[in-house]
Design a protein around this motif. Structure first.
Motif, PDB file in Angstrom:
ATOM      1  N   PRO A 117       1.245  13.011  86.357  1.00 12.69           N
ATOM      2  CA  PRO A 117       1.695  13.872  85.259  1.00 12.69           C
ATOM      3  C   PRO A 117       3.220  13.951  85.216  1.00 12.69           C
ATOM      4  O   PRO A 117       3.886  13.947  86.255  1.00 12.69           O
ATOM      5  CB  PRO A 117       1.087  15.235  85.592  1.00 12.69           C
ATOM      6  N   SER A 118       3.751  13.998  84.014  1.00 11.88           N
ATOM      7  CA  SER A 118       5.193  14.155  83.862  1.00 11.88           C
ATOM      8  C   SER A 118       5.614  15.553  84.284  1.00 11.88           C
ATOM      9  O   SER A 118       4.940  16.536  83.959  1.00 11.88           O
ATOM     10  CB  SER A 118       5.607  13.923  82.402  1.00 11.88           C
ATOM     11  N   GLY A 119       6.710  15.642  84.995  1.00  9.59           N
ATOM     12  CA  GLY A 119       7.295  16.925  85.335  1.00  9.59           C
ATOM     13  C   GLY A 119       8.602  17.107  84.586  1.00  9.59           C
ATOM     14  O   GLY A 119       9.030  16.234  83.826  1.00  9.59           O
ATOM     15  N   PRO A 120       9.267  18.234  84.777  1.00  6.47           N
ATOM     16  CA  PRO A 120      10.571  18.423  84.137  1.00  6.47           C
ATOM     17  C   PRO A 120      11.570  17.366  84.605  1.00  6.47           C
ATOM     18  O   PRO A 120      11.552  16.936  85.761  1.00  6.47           O
ATOM     19  CB  PRO A 120      10.983  19.823  84.598  1.00  6.47           C
ATOM     20  N   LEU A 121      12.433  16.945  83.699  1.00  8.63           N
ATOM     21  CA  LEU A 121      13.416  15.899  83.974  1.00  8.63           C
ATOM     22  C   LEU A 121      14.791  16.329  83.498  1.00  8.63           C
ATOM     23  O   LEU A 121      14.916  17.016  82.485  1.00  8.63           O
ATOM     24  CB  LEU A 121      13.027  14.597  83.260  1.00  8.63           C
ATOM     25  N   ILE A 122      15.815  15.903  84.220  1.00  8.95           N
ATOM     26  CA  ILE A 122      17.195  16.142  83.782  1.00  8.95           C
ATOM     27  C   ILE A 122      17.616  14.997  82.868  1.00  8.95           C
ATOM     28  O   ILE A 122      17.509  13.824  83.236  1.00  8.95           O
ATOM     29  CB  ILE A 122      18.163  16.223  84.982  1.00  8.95           C
ATOM     30  N   THR A 123      18.081  15.323  81.685  1.00  9.11           N
ATOM     31  CA  THR A 123      18.602  14.317  80.775  1.00  9.11           C
ATOM     32  C   THR A 123      20.127  14.376  80.729  1.00  9.11           C
ATOM     33  O   THR A 123      20.728  15.445  80.927  1.00  9.11           O
ATOM     34  CB  THR A 123      18.061  14.492  79.349  1.00  9.11           C
ATOM     35  N   ALA A 124      20.720  13.237  80.486  1.00  6.60           N
ATOM     36  CA  ALA A 124      22.151  13.220  80.173  1.00  6.60           C
ATOM     37  C   ALA A 124      22.371  13.953  78.854  1.00  6.60           C
ATOM     38  O   ALA A 124      21.469  14.051  78.016  1.00  6.60           O
ATOM     39  CB  ALA A 124      22.646  11.783  80.063  1.00  6.60           C
ATOM     40  N   TYR A 125      23.570  14.455  78.679  1.00  5.11           N
ATOM     41  CA  TYR A 125      23.980  15.040  77.401  1.00  5.11           C
ATOM     42  C   TYR A 125      25.154  14.217  76.889  1.00  5.11           C
ATOM     43  O   TYR A 125      26.141  14.025  77.603  1.00  5.11           O
ATOM     44  CB  TYR A 125      24.375  16.509  77.553  1.00  5.11           C
ATOM     45  N   ASN A 144      28.273  23.307  82.097  1.00  6.99           N
ATOM     46  CA  ASN A 144      27.172  23.548  83.026  1.00  6.99           C
ATOM     47  C   ASN A 144      26.118  22.437  83.032  1.00  6.99           C
ATOM     48  O   ASN A 144      25.148  22.517  83.790  1.00  6.99           O
ATOM     49  CB  ASN A 144      26.497  24.881  82.697  1.00  6.99           C
ATOM     50  N   ARG A 145      26.312  21.425  82.198  1.00  4.60           N
ATOM     51  CA  ARG A 145      25.348  20.319  82.196  1.00  4.60           C
ATOM     52  C   ARG A 145      25.638  19.382  83.362  1.00  4.60           C
ATOM     53  O   ARG A 145      26.787  19.006  83.589  1.00  4.60           O
ATOM     54  CB  ARG A 145      25.391  19.574  80.870  1.00  4.60           C
ATOM     55  N   PRO A 146      24.602  18.985  84.104  1.00  2.26           N
ATOM     56  CA  PRO A 146      24.845  18.204  85.321  1.00  2.26           C
ATOM     57  C   PRO A 146      25.209  16.749  85.081  1.00  2.26           C
ATOM     58  O   PRO A 146      25.830  16.119  85.937  1.00  2.26           O
ATOM     59  CB  PRO A 146      23.508  18.303  86.068  1.00  2.26           C
ATOM     60  N   LEU A 147      24.838  16.187  83.913  1.00  2.00           N
ATOM     61  CA  LEU A 147      25.073  14.767  83.643  1.00  2.00           C
ATOM     62  C   LEU A 147      25.555  14.595  82.209  1.00  2.00           C
ATOM     63  O   LEU A 147      24.843  14.937  81.261  1.00  2.00           O
ATOM     64  CB  LEU A 147      23.779  13.968  83.857  1.00  2.00           C
ATOM     65  N   LEU A 148      26.771  14.083  82.074  1.00  2.00           N
ATOM     66  CA  LEU A 148      27.357  13.845  80.758  1.00  2.00           C
ATOM     67  C   LEU A 148      27.482  12.346  80.512  1.00  2.00           C
ATOM     68  O   LEU A 148      27.863  11.589  81.401  1.00  2.00           O
ATOM     69  CB  LEU A 148      28.739  14.494  80.648  1.00  2.00           C
ATOM     70  N   LYS A 149      27.166  11.956  79.281  1.00  2.00           N
ATOM     71  CA  LYS A 149      27.340  10.575  78.861  1.00  2.00           C
ATOM     72  C   LYS A 149      28.424  10.539  77.791  1.00  2.00           C
ATOM     73  O   LYS A 149      28.335  11.259  76.783  1.00  2.00           O
ATOM     74  CB  LYS A 149      26.030  10.011  78.313  1.00  2.00           C
ATOM     75  N   LEU A 150      29.428   9.704  78.003  1.00  2.00           N
ATOM     76  CA  LEU A 150      30.582   9.655  77.114  1.00  2.00           C
ATOM     77  C   LEU A 150      30.533   8.401  76.261  1.00  2.00           C
ATOM     78  O   LEU A 150      30.431   7.284  76.782  1.00  2.00           O
ATOM     79  CB  LEU A 150      31.893   9.649  77.912  1.00  2.00           C
ATOM     80  N   LYS A 151      30.620   8.561  74.951  1.00  2.00           N
ATOM     81  CA  LYS A 151      30.738   7.425  74.046  1.00  2.00           C
ATOM     82  C   LYS A 151      32.208   6.994  73.988  1.00  2.00           C
ATOM     83  O   LYS A 151      33.101   7.814  73.724  1.00  2.00           O
ATOM     84  CB  LYS A 151      30.250   7.795  72.650  1.00  2.00           C
ATOM     85  N   LEU A 152      32.462   5.718  74.242  1.00  2.00           N
ATOM     86  CA  LEU A 152      33.817   5.186  74.302  1.00  2.00           C
ATOM     87  C   LEU A 152      34.014   4.086  73.270  1.00  2.00           C
ATOM     88  O   LEU A 152      33.079   3.666  72.599  1.00  2.00           O
ATOM     89  CB  LEU A 152      34.109   4.666  75.718  1.00  2.00           C
ATOM     90  N   ALA A 153      35.287   3.621  73.166  1.00  2.00           N
ATOM     91  CA  ALA A 153      35.583   2.670  72.089  1.00  2.00           C
ATOM     92  C   ALA A 153      36.643   1.638  72.433  1.00  2.00           C
ATOM     93  O   ALA A 153      36.954   0.789  71.605  1.00  2.00           O
ATOM     94  CB  ALA A 153      36.020   3.429  70.828  1.00  2.00           C
TER      95      ALA A 153
END
Length: 328
Positions: A117-125, A144-153
């Motif tokens: 069964p799937s449990g809670p998961l941490i997603t990137a923001y 307070n978000r544990p994982l950030l995803k940065l869009k770059l260029a």
């Protein structure tokens, strides 16, 4: 004919503000939803047509319409792999078949897949592409978000990451160039990203220039996104990348995504589970891949101004398993 009926419709969901990557900005998530019914039960799947891969809402709806008779004749998920190519259209149909099977059998999609069964998961923001100052300010709002995803260029990307690191010193960071870097940028930026604590660089070079990666020694693991679609692309990808980003809209559904995840592990590749910008209905099947993943990036609903009824529940970046009323 087994009496199955299939419908498809286009929907548009507003984004909070706008969402910008190296290829441009958008203000809405434009999706296609497939509903497959048998008797009084229905299953649904959602996909996001993606221009980068030559898809439009019209083309996706056309592909779905072309298999309506196959579905009415009882086409299975495995059979679907042979009559539709990988991509968004097959994803919506495949996920609708999974959902319908769960409703017909009374089993969860995880049980059908032979998964726990799937449990809670941490997603990137995800922080949308912007100036270094604005991205730093955005990071402060998400401190307070544990994982950030940065869009770059490309130009000023080190400054962007440095601004985010200063604003959110405790957050884990991954970055996504969306094919915007040159080999020279990767050679220069790689060590600097490592110094800033970046854990992953996603698709730095255009997919057409993948071969150049063999000549570059990068201290940060590199993830294939636009370069990795389904199992057929894995041989080349495994020689050049450390991680692959599995997205159901690229694989053409959960069925192929599960096969790809198993094959990627056999190749020794790390796995990120990603998404296009869609609603909770698109994220729900992708959550089943969580047991394979080093990184989860399923924050699409968090970036929307509104979401579906029976939406996935988020507590900050913690995603809870979807209700069966939503999917699976």
């Amino acid at each position: 004919m087994n009496g199955r009926r299939m419908q498809a419709k286009a929907e548009s969901w507003p984004i909070k503000g706008s969402f910008r990557i190296s290829r441009g900005a958008k203000t809405s998530a434009d999706v296609v939803v497939v509903t497959i019914s048998e008797g009084n039960l229905s299953g649904q799947g959602e996909c996001v047509p993606y221009t980068r891969y030559g898809e439009t809402t019209r083309s996706v709806l056309g592909q779905i319409s072309a298999v309506r008779d196959f579905i009415a004749d009882g086409l299975t998920r495995d059979g679907l792999l042979t009559v539709m190519p990988p991509g968004a259209a097959r994803n919506a149909v495949d996920c609708a078949l999974w959902d319908l099977e769960a409703k017909l059998t009374g089993k969860t999609a995880a049980e059908i897949a032979g998964l726990p069964p799937s449990g809670p998961l941490i997603t990137a923001y995800t922080l949308s592409l912007d100036t270094p100052e604005n991205m730093g300010n955005a990071a402060k709002e998400q401190i307070n978000r544990p994982l950030l995803k940065l869009k770059l260029a490309g130009i000023d990307d080190v400054e962007r990451v440095a601004a985010v690191r200063a604003a959110a010193p405790k957050a884990r960071l991954i970055v996504d160039a969306n094919e915007a870097w040159t080999p020279a940028m990767l050679e220069e930026y790689g060590p600097r990203m490592a110094d800033l604590g970046v854990e992953l660089i996603e698709q730095p070079l255009p997919a057409s220039e993948d071969g150049l990666l063999s000549n570059i020694d990068c201290p940060v693991p590199i993830c294939a996104d636009e370069s990795a679609h389904d199992s057929s692309t894995l041989d080349d990808v495994a020689r050049l990348y450390d991680v692959i980003n599995i997205k159901l809209d690229k694989t053409g559904g959960l069925t192929e995504a599960l096969l790809l995840a198993e094959a990627a592990r056999d190749f020794g590749l790390g796995i990120m589970v990603g998404c296009m910008l869609g609603t909770s209905l698109a994220m729900a099947p992708a959550m089943l891949l969580g047991r394979f993943a080093r990184f989860m990036d399923l924050d699409g609903p968090l970036l929307l101004a509104e979401d579906r009824e029976n939406r996935i529940r988020f507590e900050g970046s913690l995603m809870h398993p979807p209700s069966r009323a939503l999917w699976g």
